[in-house]
Design a protein around this motif. Structure first.
Motif, PDB file in Angstrom:
ATOM      1  N   ALA A 185      70.038  33.224  39.897  1.00  0.00           N
ATOM      2  CA  ALA A 185      70.398  33.791  40.735  1.00  0.00           C
ATOM      3  C   ALA A 185      71.885  33.289  41.142  1.00  0.00           C
ATOM      4  N   THR A 186      72.542  32.018  40.994  1.00  0.00           N
ATOM      5  CA  THR A 186      74.122  31.669  41.269  1.00  0.00           C
ATOM      6  C   THR A 186      74.663  31.926  40.029  1.00  0.00           C
ATOM      7  N   GLY A 187      74.291  31.858  39.262  1.00  0.00           N
ATOM      8  CA  GLY A 187      74.727  31.947  37.816  1.00  0.00           C
ATOM      9  C   GLY A 187      75.200  33.517  37.258  1.00  0.00           C
TER      10      GLY A 187
ATOM     11  N   GLY B   9      81.049  23.150  32.798  1.00  0.00           N
ATOM     12  CA  GLY B   9      79.786  22.836  33.416  1.00  0.00           C
ATOM     13  C   GLY B   9      78.276  23.294  33.010  1.00  0.00           C
ATOM     14  N   PHE B  10      77.558  22.851  32.209  1.00  0.00           N
ATOM     15  CA  PHE B  10      76.307  23.529  31.784  1.00  0.00           C
ATOM     16  C   PHE B  10      75.664  23.261  32.207  1.00  0.00           C
ATOM     17  N   GLY B  11      75.119  23.221  33.953  1.00  0.00           N
ATOM     18  CA  GLY B  11      73.828  22.790  34.499  1.00  0.00           C
ATOM     19  C   GLY B  11      72.955  24.261  35.226  1.00  0.00           C
ATOM     20  N   ASN B  12      73.118  24.297  36.085  1.00  0.00           N
ATOM     21  CA  ASN B  12      72.294  25.419  36.689  1.00  0.00           C
ATOM     22  C   ASN B  12      73.215  27.007  36.833  1.00  0.00           C
ATOM     23  N   VAL B  13      74.496  26.358  36.963  1.00  0.00           N
ATOM     24  CA  VAL B  13      75.030  27.767  37.407  1.00  0.00           C
ATOM     25  C   VAL B  13      75.909  27.855  36.505  1.00  0.00           C
ATOM     26  N   GLY B  14      76.678  27.100  35.721  1.00  0.00           N
ATOM     27  CA  GLY B  14      77.262  27.342  34.839  1.00  0.00           C
ATOM     28  C   GLY B  14      76.659  28.447  33.426  1.00  0.00           C
TER      29      GLY B  14
ATOM     30  N   SER C 203      82.193  23.487  28.511  1.00  0.00           N
ATOM     31  CA  SER C 203      82.045  22.209  28.768  1.00  0.00           C
ATOM     32  C   SER C 203      81.072  21.240  29.505  1.00  0.00           C
ATOM     33  N   ASP C 204      79.926  19.897  29.575  1.00  0.00           N
ATOM     34  CA  ASP C 204      79.108  19.614  30.382  1.00  0.00           C
ATOM     35  C   ASP C 204      80.175  18.026  30.246  1.00  0.00           C
ATOM     36  N   ILE C 205      79.274  17.262  31.390  1.00  0.00           N
ATOM     37  CA  ILE C 205      79.833  15.956  31.564  1.00  0.00           C
ATOM     38  C   ILE C 205      80.284  15.629  30.265  1.00  0.00           C
ATOM     39  N   ASN C 206      79.703  15.251  29.353  1.00  0.00           N
ATOM     40  CA  ASN C 206      80.137  14.579  27.883  1.00  0.00           C
ATOM     41  C   ASN C 206      81.514  14.820  27.237  1.00  0.00           C
TER      42      ASN C 206
ATOM     43  N   ALA D 250      82.450  24.923  37.032  1.00  0.00           N
ATOM     44  CA  ALA D 250      81.274  25.444  37.685  1.00  0.00           C
ATOM     45  C   ALA D 250      80.298  24.329  37.216  1.00  0.00           C
ATOM     46  N   ALA D 251      81.639  23.129  38.004  1.00  0.00           N
ATOM     47  CA  ALA D 251      80.363  22.116  37.597  1.00  0.00           C
ATOM     48  C   ALA D 251      80.259  21.270  38.938  1.00  0.00           C
ATOM     49  N   ARG D 252      81.893  21.103  39.516  1.00  0.00           N
ATOM     50  CA  ARG D 252      82.009  19.645  40.605  1.00  0.00           C
ATOM     51  C   ARG D 252      82.745  19.706  41.547  1.00  0.00           C
TER      52      ARG D 252
ATOM     53  N   ALA E 100      81.779  26.699  41.145  1.00  0.00           N
ATOM     54  CA  ALA E 100      81.318  25.183  41.976  1.00  0.00           C
ATOM     55  C   ALA E 100      81.957  25.504  43.425  1.00  0.00           C
ATOM     56  N   ASN E 101      81.048  24.820  44.352  1.00  0.00           N
ATOM     57  CA  ASN E 101      81.335  24.249  45.857  1.00  0.00           C
ATOM     58  C   ASN E 101      82.913  23.645  46.143  1.00  0.00           C
ATOM     59  N   SER E 102      84.120  24.080  46.199  1.00  0.00           N
ATOM     60  CA  SER E 102      85.444  23.891  46.515  1.00  0.00           C
ATOM     61  C   SER E 102      86.014  22.904  45.212  1.00  0.00           C
TER      62      SER E 102
HETATM   63  P1  NAD Z   1      73.292  20.727  37.548  1.00  0.00           P
HETATM   64  O1  NAD Z   1      73.810  19.022  37.936  1.00  0.00           O
HETATM   65  O2  NAD Z   1      73.024  21.400  37.393  1.00  0.00           O
HETATM   66  O3  NAD Z   1      75.432  21.393  36.951  1.00  0.00           O
HETATM   67  C1  NAD Z   1      76.337  20.511  36.462  1.00  0.00           C
HETATM   68  C2  NAD Z   1      77.469  20.566  34.946  1.00  0.00           C
HETATM   69  O4  NAD Z   1      78.059  19.803  35.240  1.00  0.00           O
HETATM   70  C3  NAD Z   1      76.262  19.524  33.973  1.00  0.00           C
HETATM   71  O5  NAD Z   1      76.379  20.322  33.131  1.00  0.00           O
HETATM   72  C4  NAD Z   1      77.303  18.934  34.114  1.00  0.00           C
HETATM   73  O6  NAD Z   1      77.302  17.736  32.846  1.00  0.00           O
HETATM   74  C5  NAD Z   1      78.779  19.531  34.238  1.00  0.00           C
HETATM   75  N1  NAD Z   1      79.562  18.624  34.906  1.00  0.00           N
HETATM   76  C6  NAD Z   1      80.039  17.396  35.590  1.00  0.00           C
HETATM   77  N2  NAD Z   1      81.494  17.096  35.987  1.00  0.00           N
HETATM   78  C7  NAD Z   1      81.750  17.512  34.990  1.00  0.00           C
HETATM   79  C8  NAD Z   1      83.021  17.485  34.435  1.00  0.00           C
HETATM   80  N3  NAD Z   1      83.419  16.583  34.896  1.00  0.00           N
HETATM   81  N4  NAD Z   1      83.250  18.151  33.666  1.00  0.00           N
HETATM   82  C9  NAD Z   1      82.463  18.808  32.806  1.00  0.00           C
HETATM   83  N5  NAD Z   1      81.138  19.065  32.783  1.00  0.00           N
HETATM   84  C10 NAD Z   1      80.705  18.469  34.362  1.00  0.00           C
HETATM   85  O7  NAD Z   1      74.926  21.610  38.781  1.00  0.00           O
HETATM   86  P2  NAD Z   1      74.689  23.275  39.306  1.00  0.00           P
HETATM   87  O8  NAD Z   1      73.440  23.167  40.703  1.00  0.00           O
HETATM   88  O9  NAD Z   1      75.335  23.478  38.378  1.00  0.00           O
HETATM   89  O10 NAD Z   1      75.781  22.875  40.300  1.00  0.00           O
HETATM   90  C11 NAD Z   1      77.551  22.767  39.907  1.00  0.00           C
HETATM   91  C12 NAD Z   1      78.671  23.364  41.098  1.00  0.00           C
HETATM   92  O11 NAD Z   1      77.699  24.776  41.843  1.00  0.00           O
HETATM   93  C13 NAD Z   1      78.541  22.495  42.270  1.00  0.00           C
HETATM   94  O12 NAD Z   1      79.431  21.977  43.489  1.00  0.00           O
HETATM   95  C14 NAD Z   1      77.323  22.619  43.785  1.00  0.00           C
HETATM   96  O13 NAD Z   1      77.331  22.431  44.399  1.00  0.00           O
HETATM   97  C15 NAD Z   1      77.373  24.495  42.854  1.00  0.00           C
HETATM   98  N6  NAD Z   1      77.000  25.637  43.523  1.00  0.00           N
HETATM   99  C16 NAD Z   1      75.052  25.342  42.887  1.00  0.00           C
HETATM  100  C17 NAD Z   1      74.437  25.907  43.309  1.00  0.00           C
HETATM  101  C18 NAD Z   1      73.335  26.431  42.476  1.00  0.00           C
HETATM  102  O14 NAD Z   1      72.043  26.729  42.602  1.00  0.00           O
HETATM  103  N7  NAD Z   1      72.620  25.133  41.934  1.00  0.00           N
HETATM  104  C19 NAD Z   1      74.290  27.231  43.925  1.00  0.00           C
HETATM  105  C20 NAD Z   1      76.151  27.118  44.377  1.00  0.00           C
HETATM  106  C21 NAD Z   1      76.485  26.676  44.317  1.00  0.00           C
END
Ligand code: NAD
Length: 442
Positions: free
Chosen positions: A192-194, A221-226, A244-247, A297-299, A320-322
């Motif tokens: 949904a968010t993505g 960011g390649f987590g839930n949102v990315g 990108s992701d964290i690595n 979409a990471a932090r 991402a938020n803020s």
């Molecule tokens: P997640 O932990 O699933 O994924 C975060 C991703 O960002 C991972 O791939 C991580 O490796 C990467 N990452 C972290 N630091 C990084 C950096 N410095 N450079 C590049 N990549 C980096 O988190 P998420 O749920 O995808 O949330 C990401 C952002 O979106 C957060 O700010 C969260 O508050 C916001 N958000 C999430 C949702 C949601 O439904 N999950 C909804 C609204 C807002």
């Protein structure tokens, strides 16, 4: 006006400061008094849960600390997920509860905002320990939750649902949204968010006269949102050049096959490291790539006053938020960058949660197409409103989004104030002897 001091933390770039800065900018334009602004930023309830016990896998008991903040229930049940983190503090949880409230107001959905937080490092806990941690937290919060009043969301909700149902001796599905498919979940919830971020991106691109096939995108960011943003954009025919992701970061001038990258990450413990079909680049270079759209979409706070001047994208969509500090926000706006603000762009999860709640309460089962159509309809209407307000008040889209949210919150406040006033008037109308008797302690 000057910011309300006791709500500002000492850290320059705290997410709480960022959210309050945006709030006050909009509130000043609306001419809201300082007293009323203080009222609007002060949470309804802040609960500190100290020392709730959790049995670890080794049989020992450890105590954890957590918070629960209800920013407001003016608009309806307070909704918001639980965050886990070793450095979590009350300010972070308060900021996220407030943001959730204004996000729902902007989306026009009848929820208030809340946020739970547990000081813990999820990576250092086993899955069963995380389950017991969440259950123990919910147990400690039982008095706060009432049916249909609070709505935490995150992917461990089946534990929460189990615990709450056990406490109440029956299955209660509408108490939580974001549930697993087996328990009344609405289709499309995980993405949904993505998916919402991709709708926001498509609409923003159209506003700038761009079509997906001719538009390049970089996603941090390649987590839930990315991941889900990248997949949705790929499916919509955008050219996703970098991820990108964290690595690590990967770039391809021909576009990355996001489905292929997602499958690779799935087999690689969630990491994109070692992906063979794109070129590795330095992680910090990704935000500065020459693309049409950049999606952080990471932090939080990855674009600051220091690197804002190097951003080349014409459009930034905040997944991402803020992700942008207030000083960087001003610089980018002055440079003509179109910023689609987080409070709108990443609200897809909140909107889908509302649809899930509606589905559960109506005892209906909806198809994924219906849910997708409603999400697109709500997001399209909201972005149009934001653009209209930005033009009317001559402000950036972010301020316009906050103005809309605040106007809606103020409307709700008026209804509640009127109710209290009439309650006082009713009190005045009660015969004198009855009031005296009551005051006498009967
Ligand atoms: P997640 O932990 O699933 O994924 C975060 C991703 O960002 C991972 O791939 C991580 O490796 C990467 N990452 C972290 N630091 C990084 C950096 N410095 N450079 C590049 N990549 C980096 O988190 P998420 O749920 O995808 O949330 C990401 C952002 O979106 C957060 O700010 C969260 O508050 C916001 N958000 C999430 C949702 C949601 O439904 N999950 C909804 C609204 C807002």
């Amino acid at each position: 006006m000057t910011l309300i001091k006791e709500n500002i933390t000492t850290t320059k770039y705290s997410s709480y400061n960022t959210i309050l800065t945006h709030f006050h900018a909009a509130a000043d334009i609306l001419g809201i008094s300082e007293e009323q602004q203080r009222k609007l930023v002060t949470p309804e309830k802040q609960i500190l849960l100290l020392n709730f016990p959790v049995v670890l896998d080794n049989g020992k008991t450890r105590n954890f600390e957590g918070f629960y903040v209800i920013h407001s229930t003016l608009a309806g049940p307070a909704r918001g997920g639980i965050v886990y983190g070793p450095d979590l503090n009350l300010h972070i949880v308060k900021a996220q509860a407030a943001a959730m409230n204004w996000k729902s107001a902007l989306a026009g959905i009848p929820f208030g905002g809340a946020r739970g937080g547990i000081i813990s490092d999820p990576a250092k806990l086993s899955e069963t320990e995380r389950a017991r941690l969440t259950q123990s937290y919910i147990h400690a919060l039982n008095d706060v939750f009432t049916r249909d009043q609070r709505r935490p969301v995150q992917d461990m909700l089946h534990w929460l649902l189990d615990e709450f149902s056990i406490l109440h001796g029956k299955s209660i599905s509408a108490i939580v949204t974001g549930k697993h498919l087996i328990s009344d979940k609405v289709p499309g919830r995980i993405r949904a968010t993505g998916n919402g971020v991709s709708i926001a991106t498509l609409l923003a691109a159209k506003k700038q006269g761009l079509s997906p096939g001719n538009t390049t995108v970089a996603i941090q960011g390649f987590g839930n949102v990315g991941l889900n943003t990248a997949l949705s954009l790929y499916e919509r025919n955008f050219n996703v050049l970098a991820i990108s992701d964290i690595n690590t970061s990967y770039y391809s001038p021909y576009g990355i096959d996001v489905r292929n990258l997602a499958a690779y990450a799935q087999q690689n413990n969630g990491s994109i490291k070692g992906y063979p079909h794109a070129t590795p680049i330095a992680r910090e270079d990704l935000p500065e790539l020459d693309v049409d759209i950049f999606i952080p979409a990471a932090r939080e706070h990855i674009i600051t006053g220091e690197n804002a001047g190097k951003i080349k994208a014409r459009i930034i969509v905040e997944g991402a938020n803020s992700p942008i500090t207030p000083d960087a926000d001003k610089l980018l706006h002055a440079n003509g960058t179109l910023i689609i603000p987080d409070i709108y762009a990443n609200a897809g999860g909140a909107i889908i949660s509302y649809l899930e709640w509606l589905q559960n309460n109506l005892h209906e089962v909806w198809q994924v197409e219906q849910v997708q159509a409603r999400l697109e309809e709500i997001m399209t209407r909201n972005l149009e409103d934001i653009f209209k307000y930005a033009e009317k008040h001559r402000v950036p889209l972010r301020t316009a989004a906050y103005i809309i949210a605040l106007e809606r919150v103020l409307d709700q406040q008026k209804i509640v104030d009127a109710w209290y006033r009439s309650a006082e008037e009713r009190q005045e109308a009660i015969p004198f002897f009855i009031r005296e008797t009551h005051a006498g302690g009967l």
